[in-house]
Each structure stands twice: as structure tokens, then as C-alpha cells.
Write an enzyme that holds these catalytic residues in place. Structure first.
Site, PDB file in Angstrom:
ATOM      1  N   ASP A 255       0.412  -1.871   0.173  1.00 57.74           N
ATOM      2  CA  ASP A 255       0.724  -3.296   0.299  1.00 57.74           C
ATOM      3  C   ASP A 255      -0.007  -3.914   1.499  1.00 57.74           C
ATOM      4  O   ASP A 255      -0.356  -3.197   2.441  1.00 57.74           O
ATOM      5  CB  ASP A 255       2.246  -3.393   0.501  1.00 57.74           C
ATOM      6  CG  ASP A 255       2.723  -4.824   0.566  1.00 57.74           C
ATOM      7  OD1 ASP A 255       2.130  -5.697  -0.084  1.00 57.74           O
ATOM      8  OD2 ASP A 255       3.728  -5.058   1.275  1.00 57.74           O
TER       9      ASP A 255
ATOM     10  N   ASP B 227       0.942  -7.462   3.155  1.00 57.94           N
ATOM     11  CA  ASP B 227       1.875  -8.146   4.071  1.00 57.94           C
ATOM     12  C   ASP B 227       3.002  -7.226   4.506  1.00 57.94           C
ATOM     13  O   ASP B 227       3.762  -6.718   3.680  1.00 57.94           O
ATOM     14  CB  ASP B 227       2.484  -9.372   3.387  1.00 57.94           C
ATOM     15  CG  ASP B 227       1.401 -10.323   2.914  1.00 57.94           C
ATOM     16  OD1 ASP B 227       0.315 -10.311   3.519  1.00 57.94           O
ATOM     17  OD2 ASP B 227       1.639 -11.049   1.941  1.00 57.94           O
TER      18      ASP B 227
END
Lengths: 178, 178
Positions: A8, A10
Site C-alpha cells: 500500500d 498511504d
């Protein structure tokens, strides 16, 4: 064949938490620490509600977010043994698409464009491992999961927790032994 | 649970072939028919080599591409029985990200942002079915594949071929019977 990992952006590669705090202070003159946010939801992170979503929709937010401590070195290390994919839920905020792509080129130039995925939900991502901070992504994933600590996931223990990139590498090493 | 389908954009939802022909004529004054391109590679589609890649890198190309005949109605039909994901290899051309996102909003406003995926290679896409025109995507896919006819795949028969959206629906109906 190398195992594949979906990583991922963020809250995992990008320290959005620090960036939210900086932007909130800039906008409302009130400074919070990471400790203040612990256990809160994204919606209620700050006294002014919905700021996380507002900032995420603002031009310039994603292009200026700081890199998560240790992320660059860790990704380089992982690329030796894994097929590393960056998987970001960027589709909700269309203006973020180009900013996120440029940010990756700037800070992670060693990640090939073939290995970047911008999506909506992550339910069709079929890698062997997923590293994410959001339960909504990890809970529906079929492979091994590592939950990267963020203020909003402090109270959950559905997945193996990593508090930082050093711990991610340690967990992956221990998985390899089995 | 509904089965999931990954549907390609260029050459499947978007008639890039027609658009390449239009742009080539505009640039070099020479008009080709779809028949002229049959069996050629993307690299050698036109007398001036590399034009497909050049046009795909040019601002405004993806925002103005025509919709493939029958695609809108077919997607609406598929959404009744399948979880439909749009999966486009947009990452090679960063300027295309925003153009493709806007194009989808304009022509397919009934597709939720959660169901849009822009990627590099498609090897980590874990849907049940994939509809694509490129062998490089279909060959490495684990589920059912449908090859949408394009000039560059005419000579291959590795996958179930659909010449148009009507045929796609027909093939999917026949798959449901088993």
C-alpha cells in the site's frame, strides 16, 4: 518463482499521518501529535470532522507527502526476494492519480511502472502477500497479511502487526522459515 | 457471490484502432482501413513505425477515443450478473491516467470508482474472467479468458475469440451453462 507482495502507499510507503497533522496545523493553527490520533477513525481524527478526506481531495496533498521512515531501504531489500507491487486505492480521488505516479517516480525510481497498480477496492488483487494499514483491504485478502500500524487500526488485531518497516522485514523473514 | 470480470479498456471498451487510423491520417495524410492493419503488430501497424506508441503518449489521445460499438449496453447487461472491473494498463503513459479516468466517467458513468483498476502488467489481477485483446495479458491469466479481436491478434487462437460485444455476451452465456 518469486512470491509477490502488494504494498500500500498511504500510511505504508507514504507517511500520510504526519502530513495530515502538518496540513491540519497549517489550516487551523492547532498542532496534534501522532499519539493524539491513536485509536481514532479517519473521519474523526481531528476536531474538525472529515478533514482527512478533504485534504486527500486537495491538489498538492499527495505530491508533497513525506516518505515513511525506512520505506526506501526496505523496498530495495524486498525486491531481491519478492516481486514487489505497489497497490494504491487512488481511484476515489482522480487528481491523486498523477500526483501519486510522480511521487513514486521521485522517491522510488527503482520501482518499474509495470509493478504499479492504482485501484478502487483491492479485492481482485491476487498477490501472495499484502502489506496495508486498512482492514477493509486486509480482511478480504486471500494470502498472507501484514497490518502496518496506523492511528485508525490500533485497536484491531485481525492481522500480523508491523509497527514500522524494520518489523515488516522481520515478519517476512520469519514467514520464509515455514 | 457474483463472478468477477476484468475488462480491458484500449481495444475492448475504447476503439483505439479507429482512433489510431484517424490520428495517422491527420498526421500523415494517408488513410488506412481496419482491414489494412489486420495481422500487423502495434509497432508495425503503419508505414511510419512506432506511431501507436507515439499517439498513446500524446496528450488528448485517450480523452477523445471513440467508444467501442456496443460496449455501453454490454457492460450494463454484464453488471446484472457479474462484478465488473475495468482493468487498464495505463501506468506506462502517466498522462493517460487522468484522461482514462475522465473518459470512463463520461462514457460509463455507471461504473463505480471502486471497480476501476489502472495497472502496469495484469499478472496480479485475480478475477474469474478476463476480456482483453492482448496475449501478454490473457496468456498469464488463471481464469477464463476471452480474446477481443484486434488487428494485432488476428493470427492467434490461444483464447476464445469474440469479434464484438455481441459475441462476448454470447460466449459468457454459454460458459454459464457449464
Amino acid at each position: 518463482m518469486k512470491k509477490s507482495i502488494a504494498i500500500d502507499m498511504d500510511g505504508v510507503l507514504a507517511d500520510v499521518e504526519a502530513h495530515f497533522i502538518t496540513w491540519y496545523e497549517k489550516e487551523y493553527g492547532e498542532r496534534f501529535s501522532k499519539n493524539d490520533l491513536k485509536g481514532k477513525t479517519e473521519e474523526n481524527a481531528f476536531p474538525k470532522k472529515g478533514m482527512v478526506k478533504k485534504f486527500a481531495s486537495t491538489k498538492g496533498f499527495f505530491s508533497t507527502v513525506p516518505v515513511m521512515d525506512g520505506a526506501v531501504e526496505a523496498i530495495k531489500e524486498l525486491q531481491k526476494n519478492y516481486e514487489v507491487y505497489i497497490v494504491s486505492a487512488a481511484m476515489e480521488f482522480p487528481q491523486s492519480l498523477v500526483e501519486k505516479r510522480s511521487w513514486l517516480s521521485e522517491h522510488f525510481p527503482f520501482i518499474h511502472w509495470k509493478n504499479i497498480i492504482f485501484c478502487g477496492d483491492k479485492s481482485v488483487i491476487g498477490t501472495d502477500i499484502m502489506i496495508d494499514d486498512h482492514l477493509k483491504n486486509l480482511d478480504y485478502f486471500n494470502g498472507e497479511t501484514i497490518m502496518f500500524t496506523a492511528f485508525h487500526n490500533i485497536d484491531f488485531d485481525n492481522h500480523t502487526r508491523a509497527n514500522n518497516w524494520r518489523e515488516v522485514l522481520k515478519i517476512l523473514k520469519s514467514l520464509e522459515k515455514f
